[in-house]
Scaffold this motif. Structure first.
Motif, short mmCIF file in Angstrom:
data_model
loop_
_atom_site.label_atom_id
_atom_site.label_comp_id
_atom_site.label_asym_id
_atom_site.label_seq_id
_atom_site.Cartn_x
_atom_site.Cartn_y
_atom_site.Cartn_z
N SER A 78 0.87 -1.16 0.00
CA SER A 78 0.00 0.00 0.00
C SER A 78 0.91 1.21 0.00
CB SER A 78 -0.91 0.00 1.25
OG SER A 78 -1.64 1.20 1.31
N PRO A 95 -5.10 2.08 -9.48
CA PRO A 95 -6.48 2.56 -9.26
C PRO A 95 -7.04 3.21 -10.51
CG PRO A 95 -4.98 3.30 -7.51
CD PRO A 95 -4.13 2.79 -8.64
N ASP A 112 -9.20 5.91 -10.43
CA ASP A 112 -9.37 7.34 -10.30
C ASP A 112 -8.00 8.00 -10.27
OD1 ASP A 112 -8.83 8.30 -7.19
OD2 ASP A 112 -9.45 6.19 -7.37
N SER A 144 -6.59 10.61 -8.80
CA SER A 144 -5.93 10.97 -7.55
C SER A 144 -5.26 9.77 -6.91
CB SER A 144 -6.94 11.59 -6.58
OG SER A 144 -6.35 11.87 -5.34
N SER A 145 -5.96 8.64 -6.87
CA SER A 145 -5.39 7.43 -6.28
C SER A 145 -4.26 6.88 -7.15
CB SER A 145 -6.48 6.37 -6.10
OG SER A 145 -7.48 6.83 -5.20
N LYS A 176 -1.16 8.77 -6.36
CA LYS A 176 -0.58 8.32 -5.10
C LYS A 176 0.16 7.00 -5.27
CE LYS A 176 -4.03 10.59 -2.15
NZ LYS A 176 -5.14 10.37 -1.19
#
Length: 350
Positions: free
Chosen positions: A7, A161, A163, A165-166, A169
């Motif tokens: 993660s 991901p 989306d 934004s993810s 990250k």
């Protein structure tokens, strides 16, 4: 280094039960490319896959050839990115299907691993045969073992991901890992992750072909040299027609080995719907790049029979014969006049 699903927002492992979570949204391709570029990726290479097609179409439109190389196989792509990093200090992005992880293992472990040269490489891995999804048979075992393969190679990974934004990250976390550990990191791409993208080449192909047909370049004194006229449409043969002609020409004891992609789907139809029979044909569902070697093995095992191999497309020259070009040299060395295991130049895709 402990190997785990990472993660990227923290150092904790993410449970594998969450790996296949999906959403209905799709990731904008130009925006994701900007994320990679702004993170430091300036060099791309790899082997194409259907799940990555929209992203790769964007690369072809917007990245010059010296910074985007289509490699002969996945191992060569990792080696390309490693060499580029050693020369420039710039992390490269290697795109590949999960079915090609086996080809990438050698340079990942004997070149890029922290125990050897400490080379960070960002892998963009498509997830064919992902558990819980429907896919062709040749992808199911690979899909089930994709995560364990990455773990066994000590390559941490993150699921891309959908989306933006993810995704940003995830890429930022990958770069933190790569630059701090000087080691590879994988971003795994599920089916349907990328939004549709229409290649600019599709709209310009007609005009570019028209201009190229008018002149073949300059001769002595700068005089334009015209190209010979293109063959008329009625003289051209489609891949399907070529496969049908080959099947019709086979003798009763001849053997046909056909590569992965569209060709192996077309052989049964060309042979009358039921194929040639298991004693006369082998439809290579996966094993990309190895149909020629399979055919050579059959020819050596039954030297009294004629053996033909249809190789090409995603298997041979469109990355299949090129992926394992040495196999053709082996055929030339060991082949006999009564056995023909070689590329037929058919165009196919997986």
């Amino acid at each position: 280094m402990s190997c785990r699903s990472v993660s990227t927002g923290s150092s904790r492992s993410r449970p594998l039960s969450s790996v296949s979570s999906r959403s209905a949204s799709t990731l904008d391709v130009p925006a994701f490319f900007h994320v990679l570029s702004s993170s430091g990726v300036g060099f791309y290479c790899g082997v194409a896959d259907f799940l990555l097609r929209n992203f790769l179409a964007f690369l072809s439109d917007h990245v010059p050839p010296e910074r985007h190389v289509v490699a002969a196989n996945e191992g060569a792509a990792v080696a390309l990115a490693a060499g580029h990093y050693l020369a420039s200090g710039q992390v490269g992005c290697v795109y590949l299907p999960n079915t090609g992880l086996g080809n990438a293992v050698n340079p990942l472990l004997s070149m890029c691993h922290p125990a050897v040269y400490n080379v960070p490489v960002l892998l963009l891995v498509s997830w064919r045969g992902e558990p819980g999804t429907k896919d062709d048979a040749q992808y199911m075992a690979q899909g089930k073992l994709t995560v364990p393969m990455l773990q066994n190679c000590e390559v941490p990974f993150e699921i891309l991901p959908r989306d933006l934004s993810s995704a940003q990250k995830a890429v930022s976390g990958a770069f933190r890992w790569m630059l701090s550990r000087k080691a590879p990191f994988a971003i795994v791409v599920q089916g349907g992750t990328f939004a549709e993208y229409t290649s600019l080449a599709a709209g310009s192909s007609s005009s570019s072909s028209a201009s190229s047909s008018a002149s073949g370049g300059s001769g002595p004194g700068g005089v334009p040299v015209p190209l010979p006229p293109s063959p008329s449409a009625e003289l051209l043969m489609t891949r399907e027609e070529a496969v049908k002609k080959i099947c019709e020409a086979l003798g009763e004891r001849d053997v046909l080995i056909s590569t992965t992609g569209l060709v192996y789907r077309e052989v049964p139809e060309a042979a009358g719907g039921g194929g040639l029979g298991h004693e006369r044909d082998l439809l290579v569902l996966g094993c990309m790049g190895h149909a020629t070697s399979i055919a050579l093995g059959v020819a050596l095992g039954q030297p009294e029979r004629q053996v033909y191999c249809l190789d090409g497309g995603s298997g041979a020259a469109g990355t299949t014969p090129l992926a394992h070009l040495g196999a053709i040299a082996t055929v030339g060395q060991l082949g006999r006049s009564s056995n023909h295991a070689g590329g037929a130049g058919a165009s196919s895709s997986s």
